[in-house]
Design a protein around this motif. Structure first.
Motif, short mmCIF file in Angstrom:
data_model
loop_
_atom_site.label_atom_id
_atom_site.label_comp_id
_atom_site.label_asym_id
_atom_site.label_seq_id
_atom_site.Cartn_x
_atom_site.Cartn_y
_atom_site.Cartn_z
N PHE A 40 0.84 -1.20 0.00
CA PHE A 40 0.00 0.00 0.00
C PHE A 40 0.87 1.25 0.00
CE2 PHE A 40 -2.93 -3.07 2.00
CZ PHE A 40 -3.99 -2.92 1.12
N SER A 41 0.36 2.27 -0.62
CA SER A 41 1.03 3.57 -0.53
C SER A 41 -0.05 4.64 -0.60
CB SER A 41 2.03 3.74 -1.67
OG SER A 41 1.34 3.89 -2.89
N LEU A 42 0.37 5.86 -0.38
CA LEU A 42 -0.57 6.97 -0.51
C LEU A 42 -0.16 7.85 -1.67
CD1 LEU A 42 -1.11 8.11 3.20
CD2 LEU A 42 -2.62 6.72 1.79
N GLY A 57 -4.62 22.36 0.59
CA GLY A 57 -4.49 21.05 1.22
C GLY A 57 -4.07 19.98 0.25
N LEU A 58 -3.86 18.78 0.82
CA LEU A 58 -3.53 17.60 0.01
C LEU A 58 -4.44 16.48 0.49
CD1 LEU A 58 0.37 17.72 0.39
CD2 LEU A 58 -0.89 18.29 -1.70
N GLU A 59 -5.19 15.87 -0.42
CA GLU A 59 -6.00 14.72 -0.01
C GLU A 59 -5.20 13.44 -0.17
OE1 GLU A 59 -9.84 14.05 -1.90
OE2 GLU A 59 -10.24 12.35 -0.55
N ALA A 60 -5.15 12.66 0.91
CA ALA A 60 -4.43 11.38 0.88
C ALA A 60 -5.33 10.31 0.27
CB ALA A 60 -4.02 10.99 2.30
N LEU A 61 -4.85 9.65 -0.77
CA LEU A 61 -5.64 8.62 -1.46
C LEU A 61 -4.85 7.32 -1.53
CD1 LEU A 61 -6.90 11.09 -4.19
CD2 LEU A 61 -8.38 9.93 -2.51
N LEU A 62 -5.49 6.27 -1.06
CA LEU A 62 -4.85 4.97 -0.92
C LEU A 62 -4.58 4.32 -2.28
CD1 LEU A 62 -4.00 3.16 1.45
CD2 LEU A 62 -6.36 2.34 1.56
N ARG A 63 -3.41 3.71 -2.41
CA ARG A 63 -3.06 2.96 -3.61
C ARG A 63 -2.59 1.57 -3.22
NH1 ARG A 63 -5.80 6.15 -5.29
NH2 ARG A 63 -5.43 7.86 -6.72
N TRP A 64 -3.02 0.55 -3.99
CA TRP A 64 -2.60 -0.83 -3.73
C TRP A 64 -1.88 -1.37 -4.97
CZ3 TRP A 64 -6.39 -5.45 -2.36
CH2 TRP A 64 -5.62 -6.60 -2.10
N MET A 71 -2.05 -2.20 -10.31
CA MET A 71 -2.64 -1.18 -9.45
C MET A 71 -4.13 -1.45 -9.28
SD MET A 71 -1.64 1.53 -7.84
CE MET A 71 -0.54 2.70 -8.60
N VAL A 72 -4.57 -1.69 -8.05
CA VAL A 72 -5.99 -1.90 -7.79
C VAL A 72 -6.59 -0.59 -7.29
CG1 VAL A 72 -7.68 -3.34 -6.59
CG2 VAL A 72 -5.43 -4.28 -7.12
N SER A 73 -7.70 -0.19 -7.88
CA SER A 73 -8.34 1.07 -7.52
C SER A 73 -9.02 0.97 -6.15
CB SER A 73 -9.37 1.43 -8.59
OG SER A 73 -10.28 2.38 -8.06
N PRO A 74 -8.92 2.03 -5.35
CA PRO A 74 -9.60 2.00 -4.04
C PRO A 74 -11.10 1.78 -4.17
CG PRO A 74 -8.69 4.19 -4.50
CD PRO A 74 -8.18 3.28 -5.55
N ASP A 75 -11.70 2.22 -5.27
CA ASP A 75 -13.13 1.98 -5.46
C ASP A 75 -13.44 0.49 -5.58
OD1 ASP A 75 -14.28 4.52 -5.27
OD2 ASP A 75 -13.73 5.01 -7.33
N ASP A 76 -12.43 -0.32 -5.94
CA ASP A 76 -12.63 -1.76 -6.06
C ASP A 76 -12.37 -2.52 -4.76
OD1 ASP A 76 -13.38 -1.57 -8.70
OD2 ASP A 76 -11.32 -1.77 -9.44
N PHE A 77 -11.40 -2.08 -3.97
CA PHE A 77 -11.12 -2.88 -2.77
C PHE A 77 -11.66 -2.29 -1.47
CE2 PHE A 77 -7.58 -0.65 -0.77
CZ PHE A 77 -6.97 0.03 -1.81
N ILE A 78 -11.85 -0.99 -1.40
CA ILE A 78 -12.32 -0.41 -0.13
C ILE A 78 -13.74 -0.86 0.23
CG2 ILE A 78 -12.92 1.76 1.05
CD1 ILE A 78 -10.28 2.87 0.00
N PRO A 79 -14.69 -0.88 -0.72
CA PRO A 79 -16.03 -1.36 -0.35
C PRO A 79 -16.02 -2.80 0.16
CG PRO A 79 -16.08 -0.22 -2.46
CD PRO A 79 -14.64 -0.39 -2.10
N ILE A 80 -15.12 -3.63 -0.36
CA ILE A 80 -15.03 -5.02 0.11
C ILE A 80 -14.42 -5.05 1.51
CG2 ILE A 80 -13.87 -7.23 -0.28
CD1 ILE A 80 -14.19 -6.65 -3.31
#
Ligand code: C2E
Ligand code: MG
Ligand code: MG
Ligand code: MG
Length: 289
Positions: A40-42, A57-64, A71-80
């Motif tokens: 994981f990274s941001l 500001g800076l919005e922190a967005l998760l990357r896998w 690269m898996v999108s957060p929209d794909d793994f966060i809801p799970i």
């Protein structure tokens, strides 16, 4: 015959359910490994003041970075993940990283820049969250005002009374709050009035077509007017064109986030990127602007 049809329907349903459960179990076990394997990274996406083009500001967005899937999108793994306790664990990792970035920002002289952290519902109702945040304030010696905690309307409806009380407690410590994806959930304006919110983020789905779609345009304009009348800060996300930027700026939108200024930037590149983009405190205007 009817029986047969029902039977096969059952198997189809069963199979789909099995697939879904299997995918979830797989992802969950992968996530546990991913954390220990540093997959994981941001990435950080700049937010700029509309009028002056100063960094807000800076919005922190998760990357896998998945070894096989890429690269898996957060929209794909966060809801799970949100259906398991792993999101809470991963969420704590994100928060700690953000404190580190906030400390680095101060060291590099970006003292007023806020880090926006997305919090999932499970994370926000976790009773250990305030304690954890307090311990990090102490460990990293950065002010709570350097963080904007982003909650969605979804997060808030889970247990609204508890959410408001947690918000009040964290607000007292100096943290600021944003409502993310505003307009896409079940927002009750009555609750909005009771919540110690500082910032409203208009969802990008309204921004994308705002200059072509009359309804989107009106929704954005009314939202900006309402948010400003409440004395809050309004952010538009998903701003991709100079025409959108101009329209939003003329309508008194405070903060702009979107590909027009910058895509999310990997954490390791953020300081060289900011140093090259910001001249005398202002974002470099584009030649074709
Ligand atoms: P979000 O919080 O609404 O973040 C904004 C999303 O819009 C990000 O997608 C960002 O890359 C994208 N975006 C920003 N400007 C533009 C633009 O001009 N055009 C387009 N097409 N997209 C733009 P991303 O990074 O894929 O994240 C998706 C969602 O995943 C986030 O939506 C947030 O709900 C969730 N998420 C990401 N990181 C975290 C995290 O650390 N914790 C939690 N709980 N959720 C996270
Ligand atoms: Mg967000
Ligand atoms: Mg959003
Ligand atoms: Mg979103």
């Amino acid at each position: 015959e009817a029986k047969d049809a029902g039977g096969s329907q059952y198997y189809v349903y069963h199979d789909e359910m099995y697939q879904r459960v299997a995918q979830r179990v797989m992802l969950e076990s992968e996530v546990r490994q991913a954390l220990s394997k540093n997959q994981f990274s941001l990435s950080l996406q700049p937010q700029l003041t509309a009028k002056e083009k100063k960094l807000y500001g800076l919005e922190a967005l998760l990357r896998w970075h998945h070894p096989e899937r890429g690269m898996v999108s957060p929209d794909d793994f966060i809801p799970i993940l949100e259906k398991s306790e792993h999101m809470v664990e991963l969420g704590y990792w994100v928060i700690r990283q953000c404190f580190e970035i906030s400390k680095d920002l101060r060291i590099k002289g970006y003292t007023d820049v806020r880090i926006a952290i997305n919090l999932s519902a499970g994370q926000f109702i976790d009773i250990n969250l305030p304690k954890y945040l307090i311990s990090l304030l102490d460990e990293f010696a950065v002010p709570a005002s350097g963080f904007e905690l982003e909650l969605t309307e979804q997060t808030l409806v889970t247990d609204i009374e508890r959410a408001i009380s947690t918000m009040n407690n964290l607000k007292e410590l100096g943290f600021t709050f944003a409502i993310d994806d505003f307009g896409t959930g079940y927002s009750s304006l009555a609750y909005l009035k009771r919540m110690p919110v500082d910032v409203i983020k208009i969802d990008k789905s309204f921004v994308f077509g705002m200059l072509e779609n009359h309804a989107d345009y009106q929704i954005i304009m009314s939202t900006i007017a309402m948010v400003k009348n409440l004395g809050l800060i309004v952010v538009a996300e998903g701003v991709e064109s100079s025409a959108q930027l101009r329209s939003l700026t003329e309508s008194q939108c405070d903060i702009i986030q979107g590909y027009y200024f910058s895509k999310p930037v990997p954490e390791g590149e953020i300081f060289s990127f900011l140093d090259s983009q910001i001249v005398d405190g202002y974002w470099k205007t584009k030649a074709y602007n």
